[in-house]
Design an enzyme around this catalytic site. Structure first.
Site, short mmCIF file in Angstrom:
data_model
loop_
_atom_site.label_atom_id
_atom_site.label_comp_id
_atom_site.label_asym_id
_atom_site.label_seq_id
_atom_site.Cartn_x
_atom_site.Cartn_y
_atom_site.Cartn_z
N GLY A 88 0.83 -1.21 0.00
CA GLY A 88 0.00 0.00 0.00
C GLY A 88 0.86 1.25 0.00
O GLY A 88 2.03 1.23 0.36
N SER A 115 -2.26 -3.66 -4.06
CA SER A 115 -2.94 -3.47 -2.76
C SER A 115 -4.16 -2.58 -2.92
O SER A 115 -4.14 -1.61 -3.69
CB SER A 115 -1.97 -2.83 -1.76
OG SER A 115 -2.69 -2.29 -0.67
N HIS A 285 3.33 -10.48 7.34
CA HIS A 285 3.23 -9.11 6.80
C HIS A 285 4.60 -8.43 6.81
O HIS A 285 4.72 -7.23 7.04
CB HIS A 285 2.22 -8.32 7.64
CG HIS A 285 1.41 -7.32 6.86
ND1 HIS A 285 0.11 -7.55 6.49
CD2 HIS A 285 1.69 -6.06 6.40
CE1 HIS A 285 -0.36 -6.49 5.83
NE2 HIS A 285 0.58 -5.57 5.77
N ASP A 315 5.52 -15.45 2.24
CA ASP A 315 6.35 -14.25 2.10
C ASP A 315 6.89 -13.83 3.45
O ASP A 315 6.62 -14.46 4.46
CB ASP A 315 5.59 -13.10 1.40
CG ASP A 315 4.58 -12.38 2.28
OD1 ASP A 315 4.66 -12.44 3.53
OD2 ASP A 315 3.70 -11.72 1.71
N ARG A 319 15.02 -12.66 0.22
CA ARG A 319 15.94 -11.75 -0.46
C ARG A 319 16.88 -12.47 -1.43
O ARG A 319 17.53 -11.83 -2.23
CB ARG A 319 16.82 -11.00 0.58
CG ARG A 319 16.05 -10.15 1.56
CD ARG A 319 15.35 -8.98 0.87
NE ARG A 319 14.58 -8.19 1.82
CZ ARG A 319 13.27 -8.35 2.05
NH1 ARG A 319 12.57 -9.27 1.38
NH2 ARG A 319 12.63 -7.58 2.90
C1 LIG Z 1 5.44 -0.63 2.32
C2 LIG Z 1 4.62 -1.88 2.51
C3 LIG Z 1 3.25 -1.82 2.37
C4 LIG Z 1 2.49 -2.98 2.51
N1 LIG Z 1 1.14 -2.93 2.28
C5 LIG Z 1 0.42 -4.07 2.25
C6 LIG Z 1 -0.95 -4.06 1.85
O1 LIG Z 1 -1.50 -3.01 1.54
N2 LIG Z 1 -1.62 -5.24 1.83
C7 LIG Z 1 -1.01 -6.42 2.15
O2 LIG Z 1 -1.62 -7.47 2.10
N3 LIG Z 1 0.29 -6.46 2.54
C8 LIG Z 1 1.01 -5.32 2.57
N4 LIG Z 1 2.34 -5.37 2.91
C9 LIG Z 1 2.96 -6.66 3.22
C10 LIG Z 1 3.49 -7.32 1.95
O3 LIG Z 1 2.46 -7.72 1.10
C11 LIG Z 1 4.33 -8.57 2.29
O4 LIG Z 1 3.58 -9.42 3.12
C12 LIG Z 1 5.65 -8.24 2.97
O5 LIG Z 1 6.17 -7.02 2.50
C13 LIG Z 1 6.64 -9.34 2.70
O6 LIG Z 1 7.83 -9.12 3.36
P1 LIG Z 1 9.15 -8.50 2.67
O7 LIG Z 1 8.87 -7.05 2.45
O8 LIG Z 1 10.18 -8.71 3.72
O9 LIG Z 1 9.40 -9.25 1.40
C14 LIG Z 1 3.12 -4.21 2.82
C15 LIG Z 1 4.50 -4.25 2.97
C16 LIG Z 1 5.25 -3.12 2.81
C17 LIG Z 1 6.75 -3.20 2.94
#
Ligand SMILES: Cc1cc2nc3c(=O)[nH]c(=O)nc-3n(C[C@H](O)[C@H](O)[C@H](O)COP(=O)(O)O)c2cc1C
Length: 394
Positions: A88, A115, A285, A315, A319
């Site tokens: 998001g 998102s 998340h 997830d 990396r």
């Molecule tokens: C900046 C940011 C915004 C995120 N917004 C959402 C979102 O709107 N909906 C969602 O399901 N997950 C959201 N996530 C979680 C990601 O979908 C995902 O689960 C997570 O980033 C995975 O971990 P990683 O960043 O270490 O690869 C967000 C993650 C980040 C970093």
């Protein structure tokens, strides 16, 4: 002479490099919004540490020249066993980030999840990449569910992902300390932070205003948008009155693939399977919600056992190519990666995301060859051994 953007891009050799490059370009508050986890960031850091728990056993002299990492998921053939996780407020981080990530994913033949908490209307992203998935923060109101599903279906999405690990927003103390908030508050500190990062101020912030006016969150409801400076933004993220009953309704109404994102318990996976979900995303998340949450890697095998025919995606903290293969060995079918792709978009837009995808694919290709296997389907638990002693960093 090389353009600074190209120079930055060619200096990125692994996914962590994009965080390093983005850190220089982005205001501290914006960088922190992406990089940080909740509270003391224990879950975020443990996500990385969990990979260090495993080592891999190679097989040799197996002629791996015909190897391929192509993977079938939800009836589609993808070029690699990973995709871009929904993120998001991406457009605050990089100009037109949703479209940039969607296009790069399409080009590379991997999935991209948009998102709901995004400013780019989902109909526009569907044009950039007709195979995009939609990741909802859904209101439990049945009539809103019905209308939203209608909108997402009309735009041509096939995969509807329901994010379930945000009944409430978490305590992001580090974001607060750095001055990041939603709604964005133009405090003197945030203003200074922006002014001292002119590349972001002109190339992302001002350019977005010129292109779209005041950015608005466009995909939370079937109708209506919320400006990112509006107070309403603060209350939208969580729906603590959303339950399995509403998830069941979505399953009943949605004709495409239904995926539940953000569970960590085998019992929840069983419930998801029983209600007819097509897949689950095992995720904490990215360490941004419950700060004491287990790493998805720790619960993957038990979730795999309950998943039946559902696809198991995973997830949080991936990396490297070997991270992806470790998850496959523990029972995942597919992996999503978040932050590195958004940082890559901040560094060099679509070209940055393409490079990041290329780096991860290349690592997977090398690691498949080094393991002595022909493809992701050949990576099972037999390749893993527990590390003899805990090691810091991986
Ligand atoms: C900046 C940011 C915004 C995120 N917004 C959402 C979102 O709107 N909906 C969602 O399901 N997950 C959201 N996530 C979680 C990601 O979908 C995902 O689960 C997570 O980033 C995975 O971990 P990683 O960043 O270490 O690869 C967000 C993650 C980040 C970093």
């Amino acid at each position: 002479m090389q353009h600074p953007r190209e120079r930055a891009l060619s200096s990125a050799l692994d996914l962590d490099d994009f965080a390093r490059l983005a850190r220089r370009k982005l205001p501290k508050a914006v960088y922190g919004y992406v990089a940080n986890g909740a509270e003391a960031m224990v879950a975020r850091d443990n996500n990385r540490a969990a990979f260090g728990h495993w080592r891999m056993v190679t097989r040799v002299l197996r002629d791996v020249s015909a190897r391929s990492q192509e993977t079938t998921l939800f009836g589609k053939r993808y070029a690699a066993p990973f995709g871009i996780a929904p993120m998001g407020a991406s457009a605050v981080v990089a100009y037109d980030a949703d479209n940039a990530m969607a296009r790069a994913a399409r080009e590379a033949g991997i999935p991209y999840a948009l998102s709901a908490n995004s400013i780019t209307p989902l109909e526009e992203v569907a044009k950039s990449n007709p195979d995009s998935w939609f990741a909802a923060y859904q209101s439990p109101d049945p009539s809103k569910i019905e209308r939203m599903l209608g909108r997402v279906e009309a735009a041509g999405f096939d995969v509807y992902m329901l994010t379930v690990d945000v009944p409430v927003g978490s305590n992001r103390v580090n974001d607060k300390r750095a001055g990041y908030s939603m709604p964005l508050r133009p405090t003197p500190r945030l203003t200074w932070d922006g002014l001292t990062h002119p590349g972001w101020l002109a190339g992302t912030f001002a350019r977005t205003f010129l292109a779209r006016g005041v950015p608005e969150i466009s995909n939370l409801e079937a109708k209506g948008r919320i400006g990112i400076f509006s107070r309403e933004v603060a209350v939208i993220a969580g729906h603590d009155d959303f339950g399995w009953r509403e998830a069941e309704l979505i399953r009943k109404l949605w004709r495409g693939k239904f995926v539940i994102k953000g569970l960590l318990s085998a019992e929840d996976a069983r419930i998801a399977r029983d209600l007819g979900a097509d897949g689950v995303v095992v995720s904490n998340h990215g360490g941004r919600q419950l700060d004491s949450a287990v790493s998805p890697l720790e619960v993957l095998p038990e979730i795999r056992r309950e998943a039946g025919d559902m696809a198991v995606l995973c997830d949080s903290g991936f990396r490297h190519g070997s991270d992806v293969l470790k998850a496959l060995a523990l029972g995942a079918d597919f992996v999503l990666v978040g932050r590195p792709f958004l940082f890559a978009a901040a560094v060099a837009g679509e070209a940055g995301v393409q490079r990041a995808i290329g780096i991860l694919s290349k690592e997977i290709d090398i690691d498949l060859a080094l393991l002595g296997v022909d493809g992701p389907g050949d990576v099972g638990p037999e390749v893993l051994r527990e590390a003899m002693a805990p090691r810091r960093g991986v």
